[in-house]
Motif scaffolding. Structure first.
Motif, mmCIF file in Angstrom:
data_model
loop_
_atom_site.group_PDB
_atom_site.id
_atom_site.type_symbol
_atom_site.label_atom_id
_atom_site.label_comp_id
_atom_site.label_asym_id
_atom_site.label_seq_id
_atom_site.Cartn_x
_atom_site.Cartn_y
_atom_site.Cartn_z
ATOM 1 N N MET A 1 15.542 -0.537 5.124
ATOM 2 C CA MET A 1 14.718 0.085 4.085
ATOM 3 C C MET A 1 13.659 -0.891 3.584
ATOM 4 O O MET A 1 12.532 -0.503 3.289
ATOM 5 N N LEU A 2 14.031 -2.181 3.479
ATOM 6 C CA LEU A 2 13.081 -3.188 3.044
ATOM 7 C C LEU A 2 11.933 -3.323 4.040
ATOM 8 O O LEU A 2 10.770 -3.495 3.644
ATOM 9 N N VAL A 3 12.255 -3.227 5.325
ATOM 10 C CA VAL A 3 11.225 -3.333 6.359
ATOM 11 C C VAL A 3 10.241 -2.170 6.263
ATOM 12 O O VAL A 3 9.018 -2.352 6.347
ATOM 13 N N ALA A 4 10.764 -0.945 6.076
ATOM 14 C CA ALA A 4 9.901 0.230 5.969
ATOM 15 C C ALA A 4 9.023 0.158 4.718
ATOM 16 O O ALA A 4 7.841 0.516 4.749
ATOM 17 N N SER A 5 9.583 -0.324 3.605
ATOM 18 C CA SER A 5 8.792 -0.466 2.381
ATOM 19 C C SER A 5 7.689 -1.501 2.567
ATOM 20 O O SER A 5 6.549 -1.300 2.136
ATOM 21 N N ALA A 6 8.049 -2.610 3.236
ATOM 22 C CA ALA A 6 7.040 -3.645 3.500
ATOM 23 C C ALA A 6 5.954 -3.120 4.425
ATOM 24 O O ALA A 6 4.772 -3.466 4.274
ATOM 25 N N ALA A 7 6.336 -2.258 5.378
ATOM 26 C CA ALA A 7 5.346 -1.686 6.295
ATOM 27 C C ALA A 7 4.356 -0.800 5.549
ATOM 28 O O ALA A 7 3.148 -0.800 5.853
ATOM 29 N N LEU A 8 4.831 -0.046 4.560
ATOM 30 C CA LEU A 8 3.941 0.801 3.768
ATOM 31 C C LEU A 8 2.962 -0.048 2.964
ATOM 32 O O LEU A 8 1.753 0.234 2.924
ATOM 33 N N VAL A 9 3.474 -1.097 2.323
ATOM 34 C CA VAL A 9 2.600 -1.990 1.544
ATOM 35 C C VAL A 9 1.583 -2.662 2.456
ATOM 36 O O VAL A 9 0.388 -2.766 2.119
ATOM 37 N N LEU A 10 2.039 -3.119 3.615
ATOM 38 C CA LEU A 10 1.139 -3.781 4.559
ATOM 39 C C LEU A 10 0.067 -2.823 5.060
ATOM 40 O O LEU A 10 -1.110 -3.199 5.209
ATOM 41 N N LEU A 11 0.466 -1.574 5.315
ATOM 42 C CA LEU A 11 -0.500 -0.581 5.786
ATOM 43 C C LEU A 11 -1.590 -0.346 4.752
ATOM 44 O O LEU A 11 -2.786 -0.278 5.087
ATOM 45 N N LEU A 12 -1.202 -0.235 3.489
ATOM 46 C CA LEU A 12 -2.183 -0.023 2.430
ATOM 47 C C LEU A 12 -3.104 -1.234 2.281
ATOM 48 O O LEU A 12 -4.309 -1.093 2.036
ATOM 49 N N TRP A 13 -2.528 -2.426 2.429
ATOM 50 C CA TRP A 13 -3.309 -3.645 2.260
ATOM 51 C C TRP A 13 -4.310 -3.851 3.397
ATOM 52 O O TRP A 13 -5.423 -4.323 3.189
ATOM 53 N N LEU A 14 -3.895 -3.467 4.619
ATOM 54 C CA LEU A 14 -4.739 -3.700 5.786
ATOM 55 C C LEU A 14 -5.650 -2.518 6.116
ATOM 56 O O LEU A 14 -6.449 -2.615 7.052
ATOM 57 N N MET A 15 -5.526 -1.416 5.375
ATOM 58 C CA MET A 15 -6.262 -0.201 5.733
ATOM 59 C C MET A 15 -7.757 -0.450 5.858
ATOM 60 O O MET A 15 -8.397 -0.111 6.864
ATOM 61 N N ALA A 16 -8.365 -1.044 4.839
ATOM 62 C CA ALA A 16 -9.809 -1.273 4.863
ATOM 63 C C ALA A 16 -10.198 -2.221 5.987
ATOM 64 O O ALA A 16 -11.226 -2.028 6.657
ATOM 65 N N ARG A 17 -9.381 -3.239 6.208
ATOM 66 C CA ARG A 17 -9.689 -4.216 7.255
ATOM 67 C C ARG A 17 -9.614 -3.588 8.644
ATOM 68 O O ARG A 17 -10.443 -3.878 9.513
ATOM 69 N N MET A 18 -8.628 -2.734 8.863
ATOM 70 C CA MET A 18 -8.488 -2.101 10.174
ATOM 71 C C MET A 18 -9.607 -1.105 10.435
ATOM 72 O O MET A 18 -10.183 -1.069 11.524
ATOM 73 N N LEU A 19 -9.931 -0.287 9.427
ATOM 74 C CA LEU A 19 -10.974 0.722 9.606
ATOM 75 C C LEU A 19 -12.364 0.105 9.680
ATOM 76 O O LEU A 19 -13.289 0.725 10.211
ATOM 77 N N ALA A 20 -12.514 -1.110 9.154
ATOM 78 C CA ALA A 20 -13.825 -1.764 9.193
ATOM 79 C C ALA A 20 -14.271 -2.052 10.632
ATOM 80 O O ALA A 20 -15.466 -2.205 10.895
ATOM 81 N N TRP A 21 -13.309 -2.115 11.554
ATOM 82 C CA TRP A 21 -13.641 -2.352 12.963
ATOM 83 C C TRP A 21 -14.094 -1.084 13.672
ATOM 84 O O TRP A 21 -14.606 -1.145 14.793
ATOM 85 N N ALA A 22 -13.922 0.071 13.045
ATOM 86 C CA ALA A 22 -14.294 1.335 13.676
ATOM 87 C C ALA A 22 -15.812 1.492 13.697
ATOM 88 O O ALA A 22 -16.529 0.938 12.846
ATOM 89 N N PRO A 23 -16.340 2.241 14.663
ATOM 90 C CA PRO A 23 -17.798 2.462 14.724
ATOM 91 C C PRO A 23 -18.266 3.373 13.594
ATOM 92 O O PRO A 23 -17.464 3.986 12.890
ATOM 93 N N ASP A 24 -19.579 3.464 13.454
ATOM 94 C CA ASP A 24 -20.163 4.377 12.462
ATOM 95 C C ASP A 24 -19.707 5.808 12.758
ATOM 96 O O ASP A 24 -19.546 6.185 13.910
ATOM 97 N N PRO A 25 -19.478 6.605 11.710
ATOM 98 C CA PRO A 25 -19.690 6.310 10.290
ATOM 99 C C PRO A 25 -18.446 5.793 9.574
ATOM 100 O O PRO A 25 -18.442 5.666 8.348
ATOM 101 N N ILE A 26 -17.355 5.503 10.305
ATOM 102 C CA ILE A 26 -16.101 5.117 9.671
ATOM 103 C C ILE A 26 -16.150 3.686 9.158
ATOM 104 O O ILE A 26 -15.773 3.410 8.010
ATOM 105 N N GLY A 27 -16.611 2.742 10.010
ATOM 106 C CA GLY A 27 -16.593 1.335 9.635
ATOM 107 C C GLY A 27 -17.258 1.032 8.307
ATOM 108 O O GLY A 27 -16.649 0.392 7.431
#
Length: 241
Positions: A1-27
């Motif tokens: 359960m701790l791993v899944a909770s950490a994965a959710l927090v990590l996903l939220l934290w990295l969301m902008a960084r991951m999507l920034a690599w996407a091409p226009d108009p997403i990046g």
């Protein structure tokens, strides 16, 4: 359960960084998607917690020996489950303040209230089924040992009922995450609203819709894993001597 909770927090934290690599108009709009994702998660957490409490109260009322409480709970479940969630969201935001002028809250709070009342009706049936699934002999045995009615409920019936109802409650929360997209109808800037606004500006529906769908898929996957870990933990604890 701790791993899944950490994965959710990590996903939220990295969301902008991951999507920034996407091409226009997403990046160029990665931060807007990240902010919308966080709002979606907030809606789910707040409405989900409130919905569990409402579901518990409605389930207890439906099993109450007092007819007025049973009728009120049955009416609540019947109305909520029989009407579209979108209508409920619009009703809370537009119609409720007209009926009760003192009731004026933000669009986010209105969405949370509507979502909580909606999921609460479904939680009520899951919890009621869990309560009725606990063998009555266990209650009688607890009372024969001198436990009060409240003690036998809190210490014997309720833990088993929640364990039985947990899979259904978890499914309701996952569904709530997706249903929160209807909050866009009253102006809440959550994930779907961000996608709609970007699509209206760029006239490129494919990348925005695909990105929105992928983010929802990632969120529901992590939330499903978290629910599965919680169920496993209860199973393990339930088998301990």
């Amino acid at each position: 359960m701790l791993v899944a909770s950490a994965a959710l927090v990590l996903l939220l934290w990295l969301m902008a960084r991951m999507l920034a690599w996407a091409p226009d108009p997403i990046g160029p709009n990665a931060q807007a998607f990240a902010d919308g994702t966080w709002t979606t998660v907030q809606l789910t957490l707040v409405a989900g917690a409130a919905g569990v409490m409402l579901g518990l109260l409605a389930a207890l009322a439906k099993l109450s020996p007092l007819p007025p409480l049973r009728w009120l709970a049955a009416l609540y479940i019947w109305v909520v489950r029989g009407t579209p969630l979108l209508v409920q969201v619009l009703f809370v935001y537009f119609a409720l303040p007209a009926l009760v002028p003192a009731f004026k809250v933000s669009d986010f709070a209105s969405a949370c209230i509507a979502l909580a009342f909606n999921v609460g009706a479904y939680n009520a049936e899951a919890i009621r089924a869990g309560l009725q699934a606990v063998p009555r002999g266990q209650v009688q045995a607890a009372q024969s040992l001198g436990m009060s009615a409240w003690s036998s409920f809190a210490g014997v019936v309720f833990p088993q009922a929640i364990k039985i109802a947990l899979p259904s409650l978890a499914n309701n929360i996952v569904s709530l995450l997706k249903d929160s997209s209807l909050a866009y109808a009253i102006g809440v800037v959550e994930l779907t609203n961000v996608g709609n606004r970007l699509q209206a500006v760029t006239f490129e529906p494919l990348p925005t819709l695909v990105t929105t769908a992928l983010v929802y898929l990632a969120l529901t996957t992590v939330l499903t894993q978290l629910a599965g870990a919680l169920e496993h933990r209860y199973d393990v604890e339930g088998r301990r001597p």
